[in-house]
Design a protein around this motif. Structure first.
Motif, mmCIF file in Angstrom:
data_model
loop_
_atom_site.group_PDB
_atom_site.id
_atom_site.type_symbol
_atom_site.label_atom_id
_atom_site.label_comp_id
_atom_site.label_asym_id
_atom_site.label_seq_id
_atom_site.Cartn_x
_atom_site.Cartn_y
_atom_site.Cartn_z
ATOM 1 N N THR A 300 0.846 -1.191 0.000
ATOM 2 C CA THR A 300 0.000 0.000 0.000
ATOM 3 C C THR A 300 0.881 1.240 0.000
ATOM 4 O O THR A 300 1.816 1.350 0.798
ATOM 5 N N ALA A 301 0.572 2.160 -0.915
ATOM 6 C CA ALA A 301 1.267 3.440 -0.967
ATOM 7 C C ALA A 301 0.430 4.490 -0.242
ATOM 8 O O ALA A 301 -0.799 4.504 -0.373
ATOM 9 N N TYR A 302 1.082 5.329 0.526
ATOM 10 C CA TYR A 302 0.387 6.347 1.310
ATOM 11 C C TYR A 302 0.914 7.738 0.956
ATOM 12 O O TYR A 302 2.101 7.926 0.692
ATOM 13 N N ARG A 303 -0.013 8.683 0.959
ATOM 14 C CA ARG A 303 0.355 10.103 0.938
ATOM 15 C C ARG A 303 -0.187 10.693 2.220
ATOM 16 O O ARG A 303 -1.395 10.736 2.433
ATOM 17 N N GLY A 304 0.714 11.102 3.104
ATOM 18 C CA GLY A 304 0.285 11.438 4.452
ATOM 19 C C GLY A 304 -0.189 10.163 5.142
ATOM 20 O O GLY A 304 0.484 9.144 5.126
ATOM 21 N N SER A 305 -1.382 10.201 5.725
ATOM 22 C CA SER A 305 -1.934 9.015 6.395
ATOM 23 C C SER A 305 -2.993 8.318 5.559
ATOM 24 O O SER A 305 -3.597 7.352 6.011
ATOM 25 N N SER A 306 -3.219 8.776 4.313
ATOM 26 C CA SER A 306 -4.253 8.205 3.459
ATOM 27 C C SER A 306 -3.640 7.456 2.293
ATOM 28 O O SER A 306 -2.492 7.696 1.897
ATOM 29 N N GLY A 307 -4.417 6.529 1.725
ATOM 30 C CA GLY A 307 -3.956 5.790 0.566
ATOM 31 C C GLY A 307 -3.675 6.724 -0.609
ATOM 32 O O GLY A 307 -4.416 7.675 -0.865
ATOM 33 N N TYR A 308 -2.588 6.426 -1.342
ATOM 34 C CA TYR A 308 -2.161 7.256 -2.474
ATOM 35 C C TYR A 308 -2.927 6.785 -3.706
ATOM 36 O O TYR A 308 -2.461 5.959 -4.487
ATOM 37 N N SER A 309 -4.118 7.310 -3.897
ATOM 38 C CA SER A 309 -5.030 6.845 -4.940
ATOM 39 C C SER A 309 -4.453 7.041 -6.345
ATOM 40 O O SER A 309 -4.030 8.130 -6.714
ATOM 41 N N GLY A 310 -4.438 5.946 -7.148
ATOM 42 C CA GLY A 310 -4.047 6.017 -8.548
ATOM 43 C C GLY A 310 -2.571 6.270 -8.804
ATOM 44 O O GLY A 310 -2.168 6.477 -9.946
ATOM 45 N N LYS A 311 -1.739 6.232 -7.786
ATOM 46 C CA LYS A 311 -0.313 6.539 -7.947
ATOM 47 C C LYS A 311 0.402 5.385 -8.653
ATOM 48 O O LYS A 311 0.148 4.210 -8.365
#
Length: 374
Positions: A300-311
């Motif tokens: 799972t990739a994260y941006r901040g504490s949320s999932g990095y959608s579509g990255k």
């Protein structure tokens, strides 16, 4: 009262009787007795009821389990085991109603065979019986009761359990960040909020009304009852224009779709958002594999504490004994930041995942996982 008379009485009142190992259920109703809803501890030590709710469409089957105490006794000569509990029936109702409805319940276990010689011994442990009853879409939520009638020869006692039946799935409201402003080379945070009653899971689909572009998300429960949320990210590749939020709420295997929960607008623009950190959780399905067999690389990739959608996630490898990493595959994360790639490794190597940085998001590399090819 003799056994035959008790069975006749139970049949007349619509109860489900299990005296000889055969289960019989009756659909008629009986008058409710104005008694407290309590367990008779000498007979039933526990009644547990599974998730109970008003279904949105088809009837819901609600299960329960009763733990019976001292179900067996020894015969007078102690050569055989006999039933101490001779019959069990089950009923249910919504609190405040004037009738009880018949529930189904398993038959009592078969009497253990006597030993070939010597005295018999009582079975260890309590007897547990499972049962069920139906709740329809026209029933009402609130406090309900399930009641057991336990007979020991001529004596009989009631044990009752009160439980909560949850509400039918109902849509109250939903919202998405509006407008969503896309910035070249950047990622824009998007909030999805929903207020839905009676659901145990909620999924969302955000889709462009004019172009073939969409994001699928699994919402999380917030600390407030019936509130669901998800934070995701849109980069500058997403389609601009009018979008729609579609929600699907589920409970007990039944789902309700709300096709137009909200409408929102996606547009291009500029902003001065603070640069965010990213991180990657990474793993492999097996650290040892035979040559020619498959291994799944996932995380799972994260941006901040949320999932990095579509990255776009890069998968790299480093051969055993080598000091340099090499690029292997691209894989796109879904709306929750999850990614997965199945490969057939040909040599021993370390694997890791990476995401590149943007002007508003730092890049990140995962820890490595070793795959031994044999």
């Amino acid at each position: 009262m003799r056994k035959g008379m008790r069975l006749l009485l139970a049949t007349a009142t619509g109860a489900a009787v299990f005296a000889t190992g055969t289960a019989t259920a009756f659909a008629t109703q009986t008058k409710a007795a104005a008694v407290a809803c309590d367990l008779t501890a000498a007979d039933v030590t526990a009644i547990t009821v599974s998730d109970a709710y008003i279904p949105p469409k088809d009837d819901a089957t609600i299960g329960f389990e009763a733990t019976l105490k001292d179900a067996w006794k020894l015969s007078a000569d102690k050569k055989a085991v006999e039933r101490n509990i001779t019959a069990v029936t089950a009923e249910f109702q919504r609190v405040g109603e004037t009738t009880w409805n018949s529930a189904t319940i398993e038959a009592l276990p078969a009497i253990p065979a006597p030993p070939s010689s010597g005295d018999a011994t009582l079975p260890t442990g309590d007897v547990k019986l499972k049962g069920s009853f139906k709740v329809t879409k026209d029933n009402k939520e609130g406090k309900w009761q399930v009641r057991l009638h336990v007979s020991r020869g001529a004596a009989a006692n009631d044990s009752c359990k009160e439980f909560q039946v949850g509400s039918q799935i109902k849509f109250v409201s939903a919202s998405v960040t509006d407008p969503i402003v896309l910035n070249s080379g950047d990622d824009t945070q998007v909030s999805v909020r929903a207020n839905i009653l009676g659901a145990t899971s909620v999924t969302a689909r955000l889709f462009s009304n004019d172009q073939n572009d969409s994001v699928d998300l699994e919402l999380s429960e917030s600390g407030t009852a019936n509130q669901w949320y998800k934070e995701t990210w849109f980069d500058d590749d997403f389609a601009t224009g009018s979008w729609t939020l579609e929600l699907t709420a589920t409970r007990g295997g039944q789902s309700v779709k709300f096709e137009k929960a909200d409408n929102f607008w996606v547009q291009t623009g500029s902003s001065k958002a603070k640069k965010a950190k990213s991180k990657i959780a990474f793993d492999v399905s097996a650290n040892k594999v035979k040559k020619g067999k498959k291994v799944r690389l996932y995380g799972t990739a994260y941006r901040g504490s949320s999932g990095y959608s579509g990255k776009m996630v890069e998968l790299h490898y480093k051969k055993k004994g080598s000091s340099s990493w090499k690029f292997a595959y691209f894989v796109k994360a879904n709306g929750s930041g999850k990614f997965s790639k199945t490969v057939k490794p040909k040599f021993d190597a370390y694997w890791r995942a990476e995401v590149s940085g943007t002007s508003k998001t730092y890049g990140a590399k995962s820890g490595s996982e070793f795959v031994d090819v044999r």
